[in-house]
Design an enzyme around this catalytic site. Structure first.
Site, PDB file in Angstrom:
ATOM      1  CD  GLN A 204     -84.952 -39.334  -8.481  1.00  0.00           C
ATOM      2  OE1 GLN A 204     -84.243 -38.285  -8.857  1.00  0.00           O
ATOM      3  NE2 GLN A 204     -83.947 -40.496  -7.972  1.00  0.00           N
ATOM      4  CE1 TYR A 233     -79.573 -41.698   4.717  1.00  0.00           C
ATOM      5  CE2 TYR A 233     -79.129 -43.772   3.454  1.00  0.00           C
ATOM      6  CZ  TYR A 233     -78.692 -42.732   4.524  1.00  0.00           C
ATOM      7  OH  TYR A 233     -77.659 -43.013   5.114  1.00  0.00           O
ATOM      8  CD  GLU A 254     -86.982 -39.801   3.908  1.00  0.00           C
ATOM      9  OE1 GLU A 254     -86.579 -38.708   4.117  1.00  0.00           O
ATOM     10  OE2 GLU A 254     -86.424 -40.609   3.103  1.00  0.00           O
ATOM     11  CG  ASP A 299     -81.871 -42.694  -4.208  1.00  0.00           C
ATOM     12  OD1 ASP A 299     -80.902 -42.088  -4.302  1.00  0.00           O
ATOM     13  OD2 ASP A 299     -83.178 -42.474  -4.848  1.00  0.00           O
ATOM     14  CB  CYS A 326     -77.592 -37.166  -8.154  1.00  0.00           C
ATOM     15  SG  CYS A 326     -78.035 -36.319  -6.761  1.00  0.00           S
TER      16      CYS A 326
END
Length: 368
Positions: A204, A233, A254, A299, A326
């Site tokens: 992030q 993820y 992932e 996520d 997002c």
């Protein structure tokens, strides 16, 4: 033409109506009256630009960024910060309502420092200059600093070679930097957890708001009394590692090989042994997982969850899902696809990207 701005669109542009047509006007705020000209005509709407402000909003400020009018990195630079938060809140709440998602607990928006928050930037090159693109184009705007970026990055921008695209990321522990695709690693921290990051690994961009977001997830997981967590993820393992002391088992999946290598390193760095990481496509690996997880954390990238993942998440029958996103469009789409089995309990917003129209959403879903 004279336009009166009555609302905002999802990109923060002012919206006006004139002679039965909608106009989207960049850098125009609600309550303002502007003289404008059309720069793009469409069947159902026109895009216009401001020629003159006939009435200005009390919320209007002068952007401190010298590139604001040219660069596409910011969208809300002439709006007071508190008003950008209101804009984001109203945007998300209205989109949820418009899509029939109601009767959930809205927990507000968490603010951030509006400038110098980004720990990463990608600069493009035209062969002679480094900079950012104009919005909606590949026209380069040469820059020597960015007001959204960590000052330590800004200090080195003028010294960088100008002949190729370059990514820069800085550690919030020691100021160490990654530049380009070099093999070097850096160590950053979220709270008291440390994480190794490589150039291809996701991390992030806003450390301040990430800690607030992860603290919220930590408190949520603590209240759920969850034991076994599936972290889809998972990137470099940040969320699973952050909540590790609350649970008995975490499995992270992932697809990026370098990120999984970092995740396994971070597992050792934080002295953990009840977290595992698998490298592969979530939509394929999730089919092999048995019904043993009471909490699923997702996520995903901006594209959201694939249909195969939605199907398998339903099959796994976890008591709770925490969905971090997002991208409001794919989030809402996925919530609608999950609502047969899961009810949205709460929504909380985190201003991960100040001075842009983007916002991070955290949804907690309970099994019906």
């Amino acid at each position: 033409m004279i336009l009166e701005i009555c609302s905002y669109d999802c990109y923060g542009r002012g919206v006006a109506r004139f002679e039965n047509k909608v106009y989207f006007v960049k850098n125009a705020q609600v309550g303002e009256v502007v003289e404008a000209r059309v720069v793009e005509e469409n069947k159902k709407y026109n895009v216009a630009e401001v020629l003159k402000y006939l009435k200005k909003s009390d919320n209007r400020i002068i952007s401190p960024c010298p590139y604001y009018e040219k660069c596409g990195g910011c969208h809300l630079g002439e709006m007071k910060y508190e008003n950008t938060l209101e804009f984001k809140e109203e945007l998300i709440k209205s989109e949820f309502k418009r899509n029939g998602i109601r009767d959930f607990l809205y927990l507000g928006i968490i603010s951030s420092s509006p400038y110098y928050y980004r720990n990463k930037i990608t600069l493009h090159s035209d062969g002679a200059h480094l900079g950012l693109y104009k919005e909606g184009s590949h026209d380069l705007v040469p820059i020597d600093k960015c007001l959204l970026v960590d000052e330590r990055i800004n200090q080195i921008i003028p010294t960088l070679p100008k002949d190729k695209k370059i990514m820069i990321r800085v550690s919030n522990i020691d100021g160490d930097m990654l530049t380009g695709d070099e093999k070097k690693k850096i160590i950053s921290a979220i709270g008291n957890r440390k994480f190794r990051i490589s150039s291809k690994s996701f991390f992030q961009v806003n450390a301040e708001i990430t800690k607030k977001l992860y603290d919220y997830i930590y408190e949520t997981v603590e209240s759920l009394n969850s034991k076994n967590v599936l972290d889809l993820y998972c990137g470099i393992g940040t969320i699973g590692i952050y909540i590790h002391d609350l649970v008995e088992k975490v499995l992270g999946i992932e697809i990026v090989k370098e990120a999984v290598e970092d995740a396994n390193f971070n597992k050792k760095l934080n002295q953990l042994n009840h977290i595992s990481f698998l490298c592969g496509d979530v939509s394929q690996y999730i089919e092999r997982i048995k019904n043993q997880y009471d909490l699923i954390i997702v996520d995903p990238p901006r594209s959201g969850l694939k249909m195969a993942v939605i199907k398998e998440v339903k099959r796994l029958n976890a008591k709770t899902i925490i969905y971090i996103s997002c991208n409001k469009a794919t989030l809402i789409r996925d919530l609608k696809l999950l609502e047969e089995k899961y009810r949205l309990q709460s929504l909380k917003l985190f201003d991960m990207f100040p001075n842009t129209y983007h916002v991070e959403c955290v949804c907690v879903l309970n099994k019906r």
